[in-house]
Design a protein around this motif. Structure first.
Motif, PDB file in Angstrom:
ATOM      1  N   LEU A  99     -10.134   1.401   9.465  1.00 39.72           N
ATOM      2  CA  LEU A  99      -8.856   2.032   9.261  1.00 39.72           C
ATOM      3  C   LEU A  99      -7.240   1.373   9.974  1.00 39.72           C
ATOM      4  N   ALA A 100      -8.075   1.158  11.018  1.00 39.16           N
ATOM      5  CA  ALA A 100      -6.553   0.286  11.762  1.00 39.16           C
ATOM      6  C   ALA A 100      -5.805  -0.775  11.040  1.00 39.16           C
ATOM      7  N   ARG A 101      -7.397  -1.341   9.848  1.00 35.02           N
ATOM      8  CA  ARG A 101      -6.355  -2.421   9.725  1.00 35.02           C
ATOM      9  C   ARG A 101      -5.286  -2.673   8.195  1.00 35.02           C
ATOM     10  N   GLN A 102      -5.265  -0.735   7.498  1.00 35.36           N
ATOM     11  CA  GLN A 102      -5.577   0.020   6.544  1.00 35.36           C
ATOM     12  C   GLN A 102      -3.432  -0.087   6.842  1.00 35.36           C
ATOM     13  N   LEU A 103      -2.997  -0.106   5.768  1.00 33.11           N
ATOM     14  CA  LEU A 103      -1.345   0.495   5.895  1.00 33.11           C
ATOM     15  C   LEU A 103      -1.210   1.851   5.311  1.00 33.11           C
ATOM     16  N   LYS A 162       4.721 -16.399   9.532  1.00 31.58           N
ATOM     17  CA  LYS A 162       3.537 -15.769  10.366  1.00 31.58           C
ATOM     18  C   LYS A 162       2.407 -16.658  11.109  1.00 31.58           C
ATOM     19  N   GLY A 163       3.741 -17.883  11.459  1.00 30.89           N
ATOM     20  CA  GLY A 163       3.169 -19.269  12.125  1.00 30.89           C
ATOM     21  C   GLY A 163       1.398 -19.880  11.329  1.00 30.89           C
ATOM     22  N   LEU A 174      -4.690 -12.847   7.962  1.00 29.99           N
ATOM     23  CA  LEU A 174      -3.731 -13.396   8.900  1.00 29.99           C
ATOM     24  C   LEU A 174      -2.557 -13.096   8.174  1.00 29.99           C
ATOM     25  N   PHE A 175      -1.870 -13.014   6.860  1.00 27.73           N
ATOM     26  CA  PHE A 175      -0.751 -12.135   6.380  1.00 27.73           C
ATOM     27  C   PHE A 175      -0.616 -10.530   7.065  1.00 27.73           C
ATOM     28  N   GLU A 176      -1.453 -10.065   6.646  1.00 28.08           N
ATOM     29  CA  GLU A 176      -1.404  -8.974   7.492  1.00 28.08           C
ATOM     30  C   GLU A 176      -0.554  -8.454   8.759  1.00 28.08           C
ATOM     31  N   GLN A 177      -1.999  -8.942   9.262  1.00 22.63           N
ATOM     32  CA  GLN A 177      -2.027  -8.724  10.630  1.00 22.63           C
ATOM     33  C   GLN A 177      -0.907  -8.838  11.800  1.00 22.63           C
ATOM     34  N   LEU A 178      -0.784 -10.505  11.232  1.00 23.59           N
ATOM     35  CA  LEU A 178       0.145 -11.258  12.637  1.00 23.59           C
ATOM     36  C   LEU A 178       1.751 -10.782  11.902  1.00 23.59           C
ATOM     37  N   PRO A 179       2.071 -10.676  13.277  1.00 19.15           N
ATOM     38  CA  PRO A 179       3.635 -10.495  13.324  1.00 19.15           C
ATOM     39  C   PRO A 179       4.544 -11.974  12.462  1.00 19.15           C
ATOM     40  N   GLU A 180       5.894 -11.362  12.327  1.00 19.40           N
ATOM     41  CA  GLU A 180       6.889 -12.592  11.933  1.00 19.40           C
ATOM     42  C   GLU A 180       7.604 -13.065  13.266  1.00 19.40           C
ATOM     43  N   ALA A 185      -4.651   2.545  -0.729  1.00 20.20           N
ATOM     44  CA  ALA A 185      -5.576   2.857  -2.111  1.00 20.20           C
ATOM     45  C   ALA A 185      -4.692   1.472  -2.702  1.00 20.20           C
ATOM     46  N   LEU A 186      -3.595   1.278  -3.451  1.00 20.63           N
ATOM     47  CA  LEU A 186      -2.630   0.567  -3.734  1.00 20.63           C
ATOM     48  C   LEU A 186      -2.614  -0.936  -2.845  1.00 20.63           C
ATOM     49  N   VAL A 187      -2.578  -0.866  -0.866  1.00 21.16           N
ATOM     50  CA  VAL A 187      -2.174  -1.699  -0.409  1.00 21.16           C
ATOM     51  C   VAL A 187      -3.489  -2.718   0.129  1.00 21.16           C
ATOM     52  N   ARG A 188      -4.268  -2.322  -0.013  1.00 18.12           N
ATOM     53  CA  ARG A 188      -5.966  -2.176   0.809  1.00 18.12           C
ATOM     54  C   ARG A 188      -6.162  -3.375  -0.260  1.00 18.12           C
ATOM     55  N   GLY A 189      -6.198  -4.689   0.737  1.00 18.56           N
ATOM     56  CA  GLY A 189      -6.914  -5.673   0.950  1.00 18.56           C
ATOM     57  C   GLY A 189      -6.620  -7.090   0.625  1.00 18.56           C
ATOM     58  N   VAL A 190      -6.562  -7.858  -0.251  1.00 19.60           N
ATOM     59  CA  VAL A 190      -5.717  -9.289  -0.200  1.00 19.60           C
ATOM     60  C   VAL A 190      -4.348  -9.037  -0.675  1.00 19.60           C
ATOM     61  N   LEU A 191      -3.647  -9.407  -0.013  1.00 16.95           N
ATOM     62  CA  LEU A 191      -2.435  -9.740  -0.104  1.00 16.95           C
ATOM     63  C   LEU A 191      -1.618  -8.333  -1.047  1.00 16.95           C
ATOM     64  N   GLY A 192      -2.580  -7.366   0.019  1.00 21.46           N
ATOM     65  CA  GLY A 192      -2.031  -6.234  -0.066  1.00 21.46           C
ATOM     66  C   GLY A 192      -0.365  -5.967  -0.202  1.00 21.46           C
TER      67      GLY A 192
END
Length: 524
Positions: A500-504, A306-307, A259-265, A511-518
């Motif tokens: 892959l679309a969800r990776q940043l 993010k609402g 939710l944190f990574e995908q939802l816009p501000e 490798a640093l930002v993947r996953g929880v709270l990345g």
């Protein structure tokens, strides 16, 4: 009987009424994204409060996601029974607080990691990432480092980690190439690889491998409205899941991070985009490393914009770290029992979390409120904490308690999610690609006069990747040719698909930002 409560739009009626109680107590939806707490000892009414909050959010057009740890929340799918044994008590309370009791059902979607009591919930190892996986498996720091190396190499070599089989195959490859990888990434101990594989085997034996695979859960499917505009109430069946508390906590943390990574501000919306309830919230923090707790606290603070409305449900506020507790502006405190000196200290600390009310002693009220009653405080205009109030919680509109298995099965069969998530997919990914590479290498060695041992090694790699027991002596010519790498719509890029679309970021950044709270690791 009091007059019926008349509320402005944008408010949720919590309760109130009666001698010594405020009337009414409301939650302002525009401040619901400042998060909330529901606490109290067993049997004091937390489940009813949780259900009424879910009903109110749904009625306001806010989707809800919640875990059902006892099977009691399934009743949200049915209207309350005017002839039921609780009707008279609910009617009396409704009259006391000025509520027009209206029994109704709410749109419900059931989910279950095992796919038995709801639609299967899946994610991929690539989406969960090495940090959360390491916590799920209880890995040491050294073993977590090896897990990070496996994910980094998978990124760099285009190997999609879509299920548990892919991760196991990737770790086999890392172990076989430990010497070469150690020169570039640091020491890779085969003992650490073995320890990770054993932990994965335990997880697989417990059924946790059901969590990994495709199709992976899409956030849009838990943020739906029904035809009447009510928010969908997503209920995760957690009766069995509670026997694997680490899996339960890891899944909820993963979902929060998505939710944190995908939802816009969106800043401060008029109402939340989704309300997310963490029941048995202490499980999120038990044995969690300090770094992870810090990131949870940061997300609780930043996800507001993010609402997203987060609600933590636990027996005692002390179960939550102070940094997280400080982010919870809306509070419902049911009774706490103080039988020991430690309990009395916890009671005093709980009382100090509220804005004092000169009309009563908060600590005494917390200890003396009855079932269905609570000490509440909700944010007022400009986000100012309201005075603590003794509040009779409003009765639920839906059925209180479980539904039958037949009723649950009918709801599942009628849901559009059954068609989308009912059948697992097994697309070409790391396991198949590594098996194909091993086959090609063995064929090259055989053409150059390679040894029978080389061919055996190839078959062992291939059989492991396909989840099949290796049988010594199986003839190489009888083995099927390695599957060619697909192209077009079945290319590796598409195979990654949503993962892959969800990776940043770049491969190194992934490798640093993947996953929880990345996203927080990117210097936010």
């Amino acid at each position: 009987m009091t007059d019926t409560v008349d509320l402005d739009a944008g408010t949720v009626f919590i309760g109130g009424g009666g001698p010594g109680h405020a009337l009414p107590q409301v939650l302002l939806l525009k401040y619901a994204n400042r998060h909330g707490l529901v606490a109290g000892a067993t049997g004091t009414g937390k489940t009813v409060t949780l259900q009424t909050l879910a009903e109110s959010f749904s009625q306001a057009g806010v989707p809800v996601f919640m875990a059902d740890v006892k099977g009691d929340l399934a009743g949200l799918a049915k209207p309350g029974d005017p002839g039921g044994k609780l009707h008279d008590a609910f009617r009396k309370r409704a009259d006391t607080i000025g509520l027009a009791l209206d029994y109704q059902a709410f749109p419900v979607t059931f989910w279950d990691i095992w796919g038995e009591r709801g639609h299967p919930v899946r994610t991929t190892p690539a989406e969960m990432g090495p940090l959360l996986l390491s916590r799920l498996l209880g890995l040491s720091d050294v073993q977590e480092g090896v897990m990070n190396i496996a994910f980094r190499v998978a990124d760099e070599q285009g190997l999609a980690l879509l299920d548990l089989k892919d991760l196991q195959s990737m770790l086999v490859w890392v172990g076989q190439n430990a010497k070469e990888l150690s020169l570039q990434y640091g020491n890779v101990s085969t003992a650490s690889v073995g320890a990770i594989q054993r932990a994965l085997m335990v997880l697989e034996n417990e059924g946790g491998d059901r969590l990994f695979g495709e199709p992976a859960l899409e956030l849009a499917d838990i943020m739906r409205l029904d035809a009447s505009g009510k928010g969908m109430v997503n209920i995760l069946s957690a009766e069995r899941l509670m026997n694997a508390p680490r899996l339960y906590a890891t899944f909820l943390l993963w979902l929060m991070s998505e939710l944190f990574e995908q939802l816009p501000e969106v800043g401060d919306p008029d109402k939340p985009r989704i309300a997310f309830f963490f029941d048995e919230a202490h499980l999120l923090f038990d044995d969690a490393p300090p770094a992870l707790v810090d990131k949870i606290e940061q997300v609780a603070r930043l996800i507001r914009s993010k609402g997203v409305s987060l609600w933590f449900i636990s027996q005692n506020p002390a179960d939550l770290p102070d940094a997280v507790l400080g982010q919870l502006g809306n509070r419902v405190q049911h009774a706490l029992r103080a039988f020991t000196a430690k309990d009395q200290k916890a009671l005093r600390l709980a009382a100090q979390n509220y804005r004092p009310n000169p009309d009563f002693d908060i600590a005494e009220a917390i200890q003396s409120v009855g079932t269905g009653e609570a000490v509440t405080s909700f944010l007022e205009a400009k986000g100012v904490p309201g005075l603590a109030q003794r509040t009779l919680i409003r009765p639920p509109s839906a059925q209180l308690g479980p539904i039958t298995d037949a009723e649950r099965a009918a709801i599942n069969a009628a849901s559009p999610m059954a068609l989308k998530y009912g059948r697992a997919l097994d697309r070409e990914s790391a396991a198949e690609i590594l098996a194909a590479r091993a086959g090609a290498a063995a064929a090259d060695r055989a053409g150059a006069g390679g040894s029978g041992a080389d061919a055996d090694l190839w078959r062992m790699d291939r059989d492991h990747a396909r989840g099949r027991r290796y049988e010594p002596g199986r003839r190489v010519p009888s083995d099927p040719a390695p599957r060619a790498r697909r192209s077009g719509s079945d290319s590796i890029a598409v195979t990654f698909g949503k993962s892959l679309a969800r990776q940043l970021g770049s491969k190194t950044g992934q490798a640093l930002v993947r996953g929880v709270l990345g996203s927080l690791f990117r210097g936010r």
